[in-house]
Design a protein around this motif. Structure first.
Motif, PDB file in Angstrom:
ATOM      1  N   UNK A  66      12.360   6.925  -1.107  1.00  0.00           N
ATOM      2  CA  UNK A  66      13.218   5.877  -0.554  1.00  0.00           C
ATOM      3  C   UNK A  66      12.616   5.420   0.760  1.00  0.00           C
ATOM      4  N   UNK A  67      12.769   4.258   1.166  1.00  0.00           N
ATOM      5  CA  UNK A  67      13.308   3.070   0.516  1.00  0.00           C
ATOM      6  C   UNK A  67      12.283   2.413  -0.410  1.00  0.00           C
ATOM      7  N   UNK A  68      12.732   1.438  -1.137  1.00  0.00           N
ATOM      8  CA  UNK A  68      11.889   0.793  -2.146  1.00  0.00           C
ATOM      9  C   UNK A  68      10.708   0.078  -1.519  1.00  0.00           C
ATOM     10  N   UNK A  69      10.803  -0.346  -0.256  1.00  0.00           N
ATOM     11  CA  UNK A  69       9.684  -1.036   0.413  1.00  0.00           C
ATOM     12  C   UNK A  69       8.481  -0.112   0.536  1.00  0.00           C
ATOM     13  N   UNK A  70       8.726   1.160   0.779  1.00  0.00           N
ATOM     14  CA  UNK A  70       7.627   2.124   0.855  1.00  0.00           C
ATOM     15  C   UNK A  70       6.913   2.250  -0.484  1.00  0.00           C
ATOM     16  N   UNK A  71       7.669   2.256  -1.552  1.00  0.00           N
ATOM     17  CA  UNK A  71       7.089   2.354  -2.891  1.00  0.00           C
ATOM     18  C   UNK A  71       6.242   1.133  -3.194  1.00  0.00           C
ATOM     19  N   UNK A  72       6.770  -0.041  -2.915  1.00  0.00           N
ATOM     20  CA  UNK A  72       6.031  -1.280  -3.177  1.00  0.00           C
ATOM     21  C   UNK A  72       4.771  -1.338  -2.327  1.00  0.00           C
ATOM     22  N   UNK A  73       4.866  -0.957  -1.071  1.00  0.00           N
ATOM     23  CA  UNK A  73       3.702  -0.981  -0.192  1.00  0.00           C
ATOM     24  C   UNK A  73       2.643   0.012  -0.638  1.00  0.00           C
TER      25      UNK A  73
END
Length: 107
Positions: A66-73
């Motif tokens: 979490x959060x999803x921004x870390x995953x996308x990055x």
């Protein structure tokens, strides 16, 4: 599940591309500045990808952080670096096809 698959697949493909490039490139004078410029970053990224795969094998992929921004990055940067390695590998294959008589590391 898809995140874990991407964590294993992208470094695996990138490592295969970097090893493939280095096998095809095989410079006679690996410490000349032109050779370091052409293959140095491929070696460094290949080593980082090998380390990542070993750590994934030891620790496992885990869930989506979490959060999803870390995953996308993280997946975006991983995909971009893998794409650069694939471009390097396939462009070198094209160069070898176009210049079979004069490999760039022959001298």
């Amino acid at each position: 599940m898809l995140y874990t698959l991407a964590l294993y697949a992208l470094p695996g493909v990138g490592l295969a591309a970097s090893v493939g490039f280095l096998v095809l490139h095989h410079p006679r004078h690996p410490f000349r500045i032109t050779e370091v410029n052409s293959s140095g970053w491929v070696i460094v990224v290949g080593l980082i990808y090998a380390r990542s795969l070993v750590l994934l094998g030891i620790r496992g992929g885990g869930g989506i952080p979490a959060p999803w921004r870390d995953t996308v990055l993280s997946l975006g940067l991983l995909a971009a670096t893998t794409a650069l390695l694939l471009v390097r590998f396939f462009s070198y294959l094209r160069y070898l096809r176009d210049h079979p008589e004069d490999p760039p590391t022959a001298s």
